[in-house]
Design a protein around this motif. Structure first.
Motif, PDB file in Angstrom:
ATOM      1  N   GLU A 119      -0.415  -6.306  -2.552  1.00 22.26           N
ATOM      2  CA  GLU A 119       0.526  -5.742  -1.572  1.00 22.26           C
ATOM      3  C   GLU A 119       1.438  -4.674  -2.153  1.00 22.26           C
ATOM      4  N   HIS A 120       1.841  -4.805  -3.397  1.00 26.95           N
ATOM      5  CA  HIS A 120       2.795  -3.852  -3.970  1.00 26.95           C
ATOM      6  C   HIS A 120       2.118  -2.836  -4.892  1.00 26.95           C
ATOM      7  N   SER A 121       0.824  -2.637  -4.673  1.00 24.42           N
ATOM      8  CA  SER A 121       0.081  -1.658  -5.475  1.00 24.42           C
ATOM      9  C   SER A 121      -0.032  -0.336  -4.731  1.00 24.42           C
ATOM     10  N   ARG A 122      -0.448   0.696  -5.469  1.00 29.24           N
ATOM     11  CA  ARG A 122      -0.686   1.994  -4.837  1.00 29.24           C
ATOM     12  C   ARG A 122      -1.822   1.895  -3.823  1.00 29.24           C
ATOM     13  N   ALA A 123      -2.774   1.014  -4.104  1.00 25.75           N
ATOM     14  CA  ALA A 123      -3.919   0.863  -3.209  1.00 25.75           C
ATOM     15  C   ALA A 123      -3.509   0.357  -1.833  1.00 25.75           C
TER      16      ALA A 123
ATOM     17  N   LEU B 241      -8.306  -5.948 -13.509  1.00 26.14           N
ATOM     18  CA  LEU B 241      -7.832  -6.140 -12.145  1.00 26.14           C
ATOM     19  C   LEU B 241      -6.355  -6.532 -12.113  1.00 26.14           C
ATOM     20  N   LYS B 242      -5.931  -7.357 -13.057  1.00 24.58           N
ATOM     21  CA  LYS B 242      -4.521  -7.743 -13.099  1.00 24.58           C
ATOM     22  C   LYS B 242      -3.635  -6.587 -13.542  1.00 24.58           C
ATOM     23  N   THR B 243      -4.152  -5.771 -14.437  1.00 21.56           N
ATOM     24  CA  THR B 243      -3.347  -4.690 -15.028  1.00 21.56           C
ATOM     25  C   THR B 243      -3.291  -3.450 -14.149  1.00 21.56           C
ATOM     26  N   HIS B 244      -4.422  -3.069 -13.540  1.00 18.77           N
ATOM     27  CA  HIS B 244      -4.522  -1.788 -12.836  1.00 18.77           C
ATOM     28  C   HIS B 244      -4.572  -1.912 -11.322  1.00 18.77           C
ATOM     29  N   ALA B 245      -4.927  -3.073 -10.798  1.00 13.96           N
ATOM     30  CA  ALA B 245      -4.892  -3.349  -9.353  1.00 13.96           C
ATOM     31  C   ALA B 245      -5.622  -2.320  -8.499  1.00 13.96           C
ATOM     32  N   PRO B 246      -6.899  -2.010  -8.807  1.00  9.46           N
ATOM     33  CA  PRO B 246      -7.642  -1.105  -7.926  1.00  9.46           C
ATOM     34  C   PRO B 246      -7.908  -1.764  -6.575  1.00  9.46           C
ATOM     35  N   LEU B 247      -8.209  -0.950  -5.585  1.00  7.59           N
ATOM     36  CA  LEU B 247      -8.650  -1.466  -4.291  1.00  7.59           C
ATOM     37  C   LEU B 247     -10.080  -1.961  -4.435  1.00  7.59           C
ATOM     38  N   LEU B 248     -10.351  -3.144  -3.913  1.00 12.56           N
ATOM     39  CA  LEU B 248     -11.699  -3.715  -3.951  1.00 12.56           C
ATOM     40  C   LEU B 248     -12.239  -3.856  -2.538  1.00 12.56           C
ATOM     41  N   MET B 249     -13.544  -3.704  -2.402  1.00 14.87           N
ATOM     42  CA  MET B 249     -14.225  -4.065  -1.166  1.00 14.87           C
ATOM     43  C   MET B 249     -15.431  -4.907  -1.557  1.00 14.87           C
ATOM     44  N   ALA B 250     -15.520  -6.121  -1.013  1.00 16.74           N
ATOM     45  CA  ALA B 250     -16.579  -7.027  -1.445  1.00 16.74           C
ATOM     46  C   ALA B 250     -17.231  -7.708  -0.260  1.00 16.74           C
TER      47      ALA B 250
ATOM     48  N   LEU C 206      -2.775   0.494   4.660  1.00 15.25           N
ATOM     49  CA  LEU C 206      -1.626   0.220   5.530  1.00 15.25           C
ATOM     50  C   LEU C 206      -1.803   0.726   6.951  1.00 15.25           C
ATOM     51  N   PRO C 207      -2.342   1.944   7.170  1.00 15.53           N
ATOM     52  CA  PRO C 207      -2.492   2.418   8.559  1.00 15.53           C
ATOM     53  C   PRO C 207      -3.450   1.572   9.409  1.00 15.53           C
ATOM     54  N   TRP C 208      -4.295   0.778   8.753  1.00 16.87           N
ATOM     55  CA  TRP C 208      -5.290  -0.009   9.481  1.00 16.87           C
ATOM     56  C   TRP C 208      -4.813  -1.428   9.787  1.00 16.87           C
ATOM     57  N   LEU C 209      -3.708  -1.832   9.214  1.00 17.48           N
ATOM     58  CA  LEU C 209      -3.296  -3.229   9.351  1.00 17.48           C
ATOM     59  C   LEU C 209      -2.778  -3.528  10.751  1.00 17.48           C
ATOM     60  N   ARG C 210      -3.205  -4.665  11.298  1.00 17.10           N
ATOM     61  CA  ARG C 210      -2.759  -5.107  12.609  1.00 17.10           C
ATOM     62  C   ARG C 210      -2.288  -6.557  12.513  1.00 17.10           C
TER      63      ARG C 210
END
Length: 291
Positions: free
Chosen positions: A278-282, A215-224, A287-291
């Motif tokens: 925040e600075h990952s590709r994920a 998680l620290k190295t690759h920074a995938p998007l997570l949903m939990a 981003l389009p959903w952020l309010r």
């Protein structure tokens, strides 16, 4: 069972955009439209088929509505997950999200589905086979912070309960010994994920700890699902928040039409969250959903 009424009610529940009154309609007609055989195979709203046990309330919801009760989560995933993605479904249960993700990533992508309960994993494998998903790998394991065997608690194996827990017996006397592994270990053997879904009934922190390096190295998007541990375990919320921050991730509430930064987990009314750096590709995915 009244087949014509079954078809009309289920079609209305699935496709009518107005939600008011749907629960009342189902309550009034349930006894007339529920199949006598609780083991049912049906098509979801998204085109894939599922085999489920209608004695399980979660499975009944899937049968009648054709989707999961976490409909705002589903809406986001249909936009965020892309063809060619590699997704891990940790706590796959009978495979609703596995099948949804497999449909989204298409032939170029891959889904790895983890389910530790033996009977539940049987449903999962059948549902993958029903839909002829060649892009899904099913792993009969749970995820943790170390490789070991542990008891998984549930009420009845055949119900394939989504609330089966590695951590909390909650008065459930039935259990089975299941195999556990870690994200870091499995990432060396399996296709490495762009997206990870975690639904593990109070075992989230152990799963995250077992993936610290990846998680620290690759920074995938997570949903939990992070609010499934109950009020008696509110201290866990702070531990999860702190560990997520240590990993460099931030929490975002999943709302109906948007995502919003979660300042304090214990104050949020939401159950499911995206975790992203925040600075990952994920980050560009949400981003389009952020309010």
């Amino acid at each position: 069972m009244n087949l014509q009424l079954n078809y009309l009610v289920r079609s209305y529940l699935r496709w009518c955009p107005i939600t008011d009154g749907k629960r009342l309609l189902l309550n009034l007609t349930r006894d007339l439209i529920t199949p006598e055989d609780p083991i049912a195979v049906f098509e979801s709203k998204y085109g894939f088929r599922l085999k489920a046990n209608l004695a399980n309330p979660e499975h009944r919801y899937l049968y009648f509505y054709g989707t999961h009760d976490e409909r705002h989560v589903v809406t986001k995933l249909l936009k965020i997950i892309q063809p060619g993605d590699i997704c891990w479904d940790i706590g796959a249960n009978i495979g609703f999200y596995t099948c949804l993700l497999a449909s989204q990533v298409e032939d170029a992508g891959t889904v790895v589905a983890f389910e530790p309960a033996l009977r539940t994993c049987g449903y999962l494998r059948e549902n993958v086979s029903l839909n002829r998903f060649a892009n899904v790998t099913v792993v009969n394991k749970g995820l943790s912070d170390k490789a070991e065997q542990r008891s998984l608690y549930y009420s009845e194996a055949g119900l394939a309960e989504g609330t089966a827990s590695l951590k909390y017996a909650n008065g459930r006397a039935v259990s089975e010994r299941v195999m556990l592994d870690t994200i870091d270990s499995l990432a060396r053997e399996l296709p490495v994920p762009d997206f990870i879904k975690i639904d593990v009934e109070g075992y989230q922190l152990e799963v995250l700890r077992g993936g610290e390096h990846y998680l620290k190295t690759h920074a995938p998007l997570l949903m939990a699902e992070l609010k499934d541990v109950g009020e008696a375990n509110r201290t866990l919320f702070g531990e999860v928040e702190n560990y997520v921050a240590d990993l460099g991730y931030q929490l975002y509430e999943i709302k109906k039409y948007s995502l919003r930064r979660c300042k304090k987990l214990s104050d949020s009314p939401k159950r499911n969250f995206f975790l992203v750096k925040e600075h990952s590709r994920a980050f560009s995915r949400i981003l389009p959903w952020l309010r």
